[in-house]
Each structure stands twice: as C-alpha cells, then as structure tokens.
Design an enzyme around this catalytic site. Structure first.
Site, mmCIF file in Angstrom:
data_model
loop_
_atom_site.group_PDB
_atom_site.id
_atom_site.type_symbol
_atom_site.label_atom_id
_atom_site.label_comp_id
_atom_site.label_asym_id
_atom_site.label_seq_id
_atom_site.Cartn_x
_atom_site.Cartn_y
_atom_site.Cartn_z
ATOM 1 N N ASP A 46 0.847 -1.192 0.000
ATOM 2 C CA ASP A 46 0.000 0.000 0.000
ATOM 3 C C ASP A 46 0.884 1.244 0.000
ATOM 4 O O ASP A 46 1.893 1.301 0.719
ATOM 5 C CB ASP A 46 -0.903 0.003 1.235
ATOM 6 N N HIS A 115 -10.306 -5.010 -3.079
ATOM 7 C CA HIS A 115 -8.941 -5.115 -2.565
ATOM 8 C C HIS A 115 -8.960 -5.414 -1.079
ATOM 9 O O HIS A 115 -9.657 -4.770 -0.308
ATOM 10 C CB HIS A 115 -8.133 -3.846 -2.847
ATOM 11 N N LEU A 116 -8.208 -6.429 -0.708
ATOM 12 C CA LEU A 116 -8.108 -6.862 0.686
ATOM 13 C C LEU A 116 -6.918 -6.171 1.340
ATOM 14 O O LEU A 116 -5.792 -6.250 0.852
ATOM 15 C CB LEU A 116 -7.909 -8.380 0.743
ATOM 16 N N HIS A 117 -7.190 -5.483 2.449
ATOM 17 C CA HIS A 117 -6.112 -4.870 3.227
ATOM 18 C C HIS A 117 -5.492 -5.927 4.136
ATOM 19 O O HIS A 117 -6.197 -6.642 4.857
ATOM 20 C CB HIS A 117 -6.649 -3.717 4.076
#
Length: 548
Positions: A46, A115-117
């Site tokens: 990120d 989107h997976l954090h």
C-alpha cells in the site's frame, strides 16, 4: 482493427476497466512492484501504509467493491486471504494472531476494485490506522465477517436495521439518518412489535427500562405493541464496558437493532450451578464453562479431559455437545462427593452427589467415561495422543490449595509398604510448575490440531504477553481477560497443537529462555490477598477518621 484497439478489446473482455487504477496496475500501465502475481490475484504494498506491513491483494480481473460480492466469490476471497498471509510469512512476519485483514465498505473505499487490506502487526497500528481499519465498524469489515455473510448470501448490513452511538443523542441522530426505505418493512400499520432493553455489566431497574423505551418515541413505528407474540422485536443494548470494578455512569456504547435470532444463552440458565445436583466451592459457572467448551471446539464423539476436574462443571458443558468426558483430581473427597456439602442449608453431601449424577441430570450420562484420583504432576497415561481437547481451571491457591503428592523429607516411605487406605503426603505445587506440566501433558497427549484451554491468573500491574506459558508444540490461539479485582485478573488461554511431541520438548523450558516459566506466578496468592489487606486497612482508617 488496429493492435491498440485489439489489445484494449482483449483487456476489457478479460475483466479490464479502463478508468480503474488497480486494473491499470495489473496491466502494467502504472509502474508497481508486485510481491505476488498469478492469473487470478496480485499483491503489492500500500502506498500509504497503516502498519509496518501493509499489503493489498486484488483480483487481476475487475471485481467491484465488497458490496458486490456474492456466494460464488467465496473461493476468491479465501484465496485472497491465503495470499495475504503467505506474503506476511515470506516477509518474516509469522504471528498470524496479530494481523488485520478486511475490506472497506462503500462509500469508504477509495477505489471501486475489490482489494483486501493486509496489516501487521495490528498491535503496532497507530491511532488513525486503528480507527481507519477498525474491526466491526460500519466502514471496515473483516475477511471472516465477509465470508460468513457470503455463506448466507449477499452481504448488506442495512437489511437488519442496526445502528449504534456513544450516547442516546448520538443514537437518535444515527437512527434519524437511517435510510427510510430500509425501515419500511417494519413500519406497516398492520404490523406488531415490542422493544427489549438489555444492559451489559450493569443492572437497571424496570422503571429505567421503561424510560429508555419511551425515549425512542421518535421512531416512526405505526404498528401496535404486542408483548407476547410480536412480528418484530427490537433491542436496545447499553454496553458499560467489561470491568466490573469500574462501571461508568453512562454507557460506553449504545446499540439499537432488530432481533434476528437467539443464541444459546438459555443454556446459562438451564445449566446454572444453582440448579445443579452436585456443586463445590470452586464450581465454574455455566456461562464460562460453555465459553471454554466453544474455545476448545468440542463436538460430538470427541474425547475431552480435565486434569483438575473438581466437581466437573467443564465436563458437564462439553457433554452437552456430545463429547465423551473424563478427568482427574488429587482431592479424593471431591472426586467421590464425600464430606461437607457446599450448600448453605445442607451439612453433608448426599449418597448420589457426584459428577456422574450431574451428567445424568442433563441426560448426558452416556458421555461420562470416568474420573480418577490422580496427581496432575505425575501422569498416569501411556505416552500417546489420546485427547481431542484438554479443558481445565487449575487451582490458584485462593479457594483451592495448589498441592501435589510428595514430601520435603529425604526419606519417603515406599508405596508398597502403604496400606490400601493410605493418603499420600502432599506438598506445595507452584503455579509455574503447574503450567509447565500442563503444557507438556497437552503436547504429549493431544491429537494434532487438538486444543488446550485453561485459565491463567495474573497480577495486572505485572502483566505482559511474555508471561504467558509457551511450548514448542503448542501455538497460542487466543488470550482473553476476565477482571477479578482492580489488581488481579485471569486470562483464558487457548492453544492448539501444531507439532508432534519429541523427548527434547519436555525440557525445552530449561534449554530456551523464551520458554522458561514466569516465576512471578508463584506469588499470585500473596499478591491477591495483599490487595484485600490494603482495602481492609483503608476502610478501617476511614472508619477511625469518621469516628474522630
């Protein structure tokens, strides 16, 4: 058709969205260093990390935000989670209990591409990050919550009419801004409803409950109140925190929502210790017993063992789920239900007061194997994997002494010279030794994947995660606190066996300083009563001062 047009057409056909930043990253139109990439998923760091490790896992084909997920997306989400954890491990982060995985719920997601954090360690996230990626908030949902919702169909949190606030004014503002179209099904003139008020960690009077219900008159209900058989039940829940020694005047959070279904809280009432045939001074209450059984993941036909069985409260809870249960204890009288009764109006125990009778009371006698008089420090079991779960509440030296067979004397009378009714000499059994023996026992006798669940007493001013007992064969799964007083607590520790036991593991606590038991556990009794002594002295001083 030009090559450029053909390429664009192919990308669109493969799930390419021309205005999507993540689609451009996947198709290398924006320069990004990938940590992982295959035909289905890609992972990269990120650009605005919220933790030391902060990665994004995205589908290579365009998928909308998490609100668009459906049941057929379950394998995709599961693989995203798997890739996220794999990337953490490849980057030397292995404590998967200290991570946060989830999705932002629209309109709080900046890019409309799933989107997976992946954030770790969660314990080192700053204040802003903890708020931005807050678990169970209305803007961030965990991967677990997402998968659970998908198993039941499309996830839309508005459907069940739930809101919360920190004050009643906040709650009213939140409810007033709630989409009216989602409330319509419950506002019909011909519908019936009722409102229940619940408080956590505080008791309020019946009159106060009525006042709270009256304060909700701003809600546009048009139906009739029906207290016996309503079509819709709404609940107002006030949360006063988890510390019984420091209950605030005002609630920490207030929740309002529609009742969907009951859990199994009725078990707490039906299995109440007060209704039980056989009890003792240290009988575990039904609520905590069922929580421990759930942590153990006990199920039908499991074999469950309690090495400090006492009056068998934990065995009763496990037998409810169909597990076969057995246990040991050093106290002969407790095991056999002999001696003085624990009830106020009863002097001696009856002829049928025992653990088997408790299971018979709840129709679970078939789950009872047996209980034995045995010393937990000296195993009686063959060296093999026997138990699916080990669940126990070891003695802390407060209401029950910590002791084992043995003597400080150099010469001990041989066992073969002792009579049949001989009661062996006992000696102090230090808490640090109890937990060392317990973890070694679990490592030897649990099946792979089996769980150990036990209570660990702690002196709160000294507590840190480093004092939790460790073992090379067992992995810490969860660590929950129950406050006992302002300075003491006990932690519910759940561990899982992930490695086969080897002989060298039995002495690992001597060879590796990280596995050495915390000696401060041994003085828990003194620390516990030091607080009581100080409290009594303070009260006496105040009384003397008032008299003067």
């Amino acid at each position: 058709m030009s090559d450029e047009t053909s390429a664009q057409s192919t990308c669109h056909r493969d799930g390419y969205e021309g205005k999507c930043v993540f689609c451009k990253i996947v198709h290398k139109e924006i320069d990004t260093e990938f940590m992982y990439c295959d035909e289905e998923l890609a992972c990269f760091k990120d650009v605005k990390p919220g933790a030391p490790h902060h990665y994004l896992v995205i589908p290579t084909s365009h998928v909308g935000n998490c609100k668009s997920l459906k049941k057929e997306h379950i394998p995709l989400v599961e693989k995203m989670v798997e890739v996220g954890k794999k990337m953490l491990q490849q980057n030397n982060f292995t404590d998967l209990n200290d991570i946060r995985l989830g999705f932002h719920w629209p309109p709080f997601c900046s890019i409309a591409h799933l989107h997976l954090h992946v954030l770790a360690p969660a314990s080192q996230m700053g204040f802003i990050s903890r708020m931005f990626y807050r678990i169970d908030s209305y803007w961030f949902i965990t991967e677990i919550k997402s998968l659970l919702a998908l198993n039941g169909g499309q996830f839309t949190p508005e459907e069940n009419f739930n809101e919360k606030g920190r004050t009643h004014e906040d709650l009213q503002a939140s409810l007033n801004s709630y989409p009216m179209e989602n409330m319509v099904p419950y506002l019909k003139p011909d519908s019936t409803y009722k409102i229940n008020v619940y408080t956590f960690n505080k008791t309020v009077t019946h009159l106060d409950r009525i006042k709270r219900i009256d304060a909700l008159e701003f809600l546009p209900f048009q139906g009739k109140v029906n207290l016996k058989n309503p079509e819709n039940v709404f609940c107002l829940l006030e949360d006063y925190g988890s510390d019984p020694n420091s209950i605030p005047e005002e609630p920490v959070h207030i929740y309002f929502g529609r009742w969907i279904a009951d859990g199994q809280r009725e078990l707490i009432r039906s299995y109440s210790v007060k209704k039980r045939h056989f009890i003792g001074n240290t009988s575990m209450d039904a609520g905590l017993s069922f929580i421990m059984a759930n942590h153990c993941k006990v199920k039908a036909n499991d074999l469950v063992f309690d090495p400090f069985v006492g009056t068998g409260s934990l065995l009763v809870a496990c037998s409810h789920f169909g597990s076969y249960v057995c246990g040991t204890d050093i106290d002969y009288n407790t095991i056999h239900g002999i001696g003085k009764a624990s009830r106020k109006d009863q002097k001696w125990r009856g002829p049928d007061e025992n653990i088997r009778a408790n299971l018979r009371q709840y129709g679970a006698e078939k789950s009872y194997i047996d209980v034995l008089v045995s010393d937990a420090s000296k195993t009686i079991w063959r060296p093999r994997e026997l138990f699916d779960a080990i669940i126990t509440d070891p003695p802390y030296g407060i209401r029950e002494s910590t002791r084992k067979t043995g003597s400080q004397k150099e010469i001990i009378k041989p066992a073969e010279e002792c009579g049949e009714n001989h009661v062996p000499v006992s000696m102090a059994y230090h808490l640090s030794d109890i937990f060392t023996d317990l973890l070694n026992f679990a490592a030897k006798h649990l099946v792979m994947g089996g769980r150990l669940v036990y209570w660990l007493p702690v002196y709160r001013p000294e507590y840190s995660e480093e004092i939790i007992p460790k073992h090379p064969c067992l992995k810490l799964i969860s660590n929950c606190e129950q406050t006992l007083s302002s300075h003491t607590a006990r932690r519910l520790i759940t561990m899982e066996k992930l490695k086969e036991f080897e002989e060298k593991d039995e002495l690992a606590h001597l060879m590796d300083s990280k596995l050495s038991p915390y000696q401060g556990h041994n003085s828990f009794r003194e620390k516990y009563f030091s607080g009581v002594t100080k409290k009594i002295a303070k009260e006496e001083a105040n009384n003397t001062k008032n008299k003067d």
